[in-house]
Design an enzyme around this catalytic site. Structure first.
Site, PDB file in Angstrom:
ATOM      1  N   ASP A  84     -10.739   7.348 -36.597  1.00  0.00           N
ATOM      2  CA  ASP A  84     -10.510   6.250 -37.531  1.00  0.00           C
ATOM      3  C   ASP A  84     -11.784   5.412 -37.664  1.00  0.00           C
ATOM      4  O   ASP A  84     -12.332   4.947 -36.656  1.00  0.00           O
ATOM      5  CB  ASP A  84      -9.367   5.378 -37.013  1.00  0.00           C
ATOM      6  CG  ASP A  84      -8.552   4.744 -38.122  1.00  0.00           C
ATOM      7  OD1 ASP A  84      -8.952   4.852 -39.294  1.00  0.00           O
ATOM      8  OD2 ASP A  84      -7.508   4.157 -37.798  1.00  0.00           O
ATOM      9  N   GLU A 115      -9.767   3.402 -44.864  1.00  0.00           N
ATOM     10  CA  GLU A 115      -8.769   2.660 -45.615  1.00  0.00           C
ATOM     11  C   GLU A 115      -9.311   2.285 -46.989  1.00  0.00           C
ATOM     12  O   GLU A 115     -10.491   1.992 -47.145  1.00  0.00           O
ATOM     13  CB  GLU A 115      -8.366   1.398 -44.850  1.00  0.00           C
ATOM     14  CG  GLU A 115      -7.691   1.666 -43.514  1.00  0.00           C
ATOM     15  CD  GLU A 115      -7.243   0.392 -42.810  1.00  0.00           C
ATOM     16  OE1 GLU A 115      -7.257  -0.679 -43.450  1.00  0.00           O
ATOM     17  OE2 GLU A 115      -6.874   0.471 -41.623  1.00  0.00           O
ATOM     18  N   GLU A 182       0.968   3.833 -45.916  1.00  0.00           N
ATOM     19  CA  GLU A 182       1.578   2.957 -44.911  1.00  0.00           C
ATOM     20  C   GLU A 182       2.428   1.853 -45.526  1.00  0.00           C
ATOM     21  O   GLU A 182       2.015   1.193 -46.490  1.00  0.00           O
ATOM     22  CB  GLU A 182       0.495   2.333 -44.024  1.00  0.00           C
ATOM     23  CG  GLU A 182       1.071   1.459 -42.919  1.00  0.00           C
ATOM     24  CD  GLU A 182       0.080   1.060 -41.850  1.00  0.00           C
ATOM     25  OE1 GLU A 182       0.465   0.298 -40.952  1.00  0.00           O
ATOM     26  OE2 GLU A 182      -1.075   1.521 -41.912  1.00  0.00           O
TER      27      GLU A 182
END
Length: 273
Positions: A84, A115, A182
């Site tokens: 990540d 993201e 998400e």
């Protein structure tokens, strides 16, 4: 040894087989979850909160993530290992983004996750051009919780839902091999799954995605606060608390260590004889 899971294997599961993903942050947990047969292991920046006690993922650094990626990689998992990208490791410039993603691969990650939607499409393209597989992440993006007004449900209103769908398409065009969705309305996540050719992996976004991911500590009952979309499959907190309490009691009572946990010198044995 079972066949190693690759990015290509994950892509081929789209519409054919549900993808199982989970977080893990070190050698021990990676080895265990891999033995359970998961497809993807994400060394998530959630490590900052669940392992280091940070208030959010924003303080997580590249050094912290590289340390955990390297530890997890030592388990040599069959599953695809994804690192990540932490806050400010890919936003400042495309050059920084590619360099930092490359460091992830050098430490043993086999792909990276970032993201954002259309605003990171150029970053995704540059990473892919450099030979770095990228997993996208849309809907609730925790690194941007200050900007979006907290850890709130996404896609409830039409404009936001349309933006999420558009972001997914932009990420697909940029070259991601999968997309995490998400805390997004289930019908929006279902629409995204229909609209893109790459697998979608949900967390708190309903059952219609191509796969699911949860934080390991949530399913083990170790988290201080379990998200509403997570399911607790074990209560390790109670088990650990009981084990350590019994250990403390036996030490204080002189029960542990017993003779079976000790050894003695020859001189001591000869005196006993």
């Amino acid at each position: 040894m079972e066949k190693k899971v690759t990015v290509r294997d994950i892509v081929k599961k789209k519409g054919r087989e549900k993808i199982v993903a989970i977080t893990a942050y070190d050698y021990v947990t990676t080895r265990i979850v891999d033995q359970a047969g998961v497809d993807i292991i994400l060394v998530g920046d959630s490590v900052g909160m669940v392992v280091h006690g940070l208030p959010s993922t924003i303080p997580v650094t590249m050094d912290m993530m590289l340390l955990h990626v390297e530890s997890a990689a030592r388990a040599r998992p069959r599953a695809l290992l994804v690192g990540d990208m932490p806050f400010l490791s890919y936003e400042t410039s495309i050059e920084d983004a590619v360099y930092n993603a490359g460091l992830m691969l050098k430490k043993g990650a086999e792909a990276v996750k970032i993201e954002g939607g259309s605003e990171v499409a150029d970053v995704v393209k540059a990473m892919v051009r450099a030979g770095i597989p990228v997993m996208g992440h849309i809907g609730l993006t925790p690194q941007r919780h200050l900007l979006i007004g907290g850890y709130r449900k996404r896609g409830v209103r039409k404009p936001e839902a349309e933006k999420i769908i558009e972001d997914a398409k932009e990420l697909e065009k940029a070259g991601v091999f999968s997309i995490v969705i998400e805390f997004t309305a289930a019908d929006v996540a279902e629409e995204v799954t229909r609209e893109v050719s790459v697998p979608t992996i949900c967390i708190g976004s309903g059952p219609s995605c191509d796969g699911q991911i949860l934080v390991l500590h949530d399913i083990l009952g170790l988290s201080e606060q379990t998200p509403p979309f997570a399911k607790k499959y074990a209560d390790l907190k109670t088990i650990i608390l009981d084990a350590v309490s019994r250990y403390a009691k036996e030490v204080r009572e002189g029960v542990f260590p017993g003779r079976e946990h000790s050894f003695y010198s020859e001189a001591y044995n000869s005196r006993e004889g």
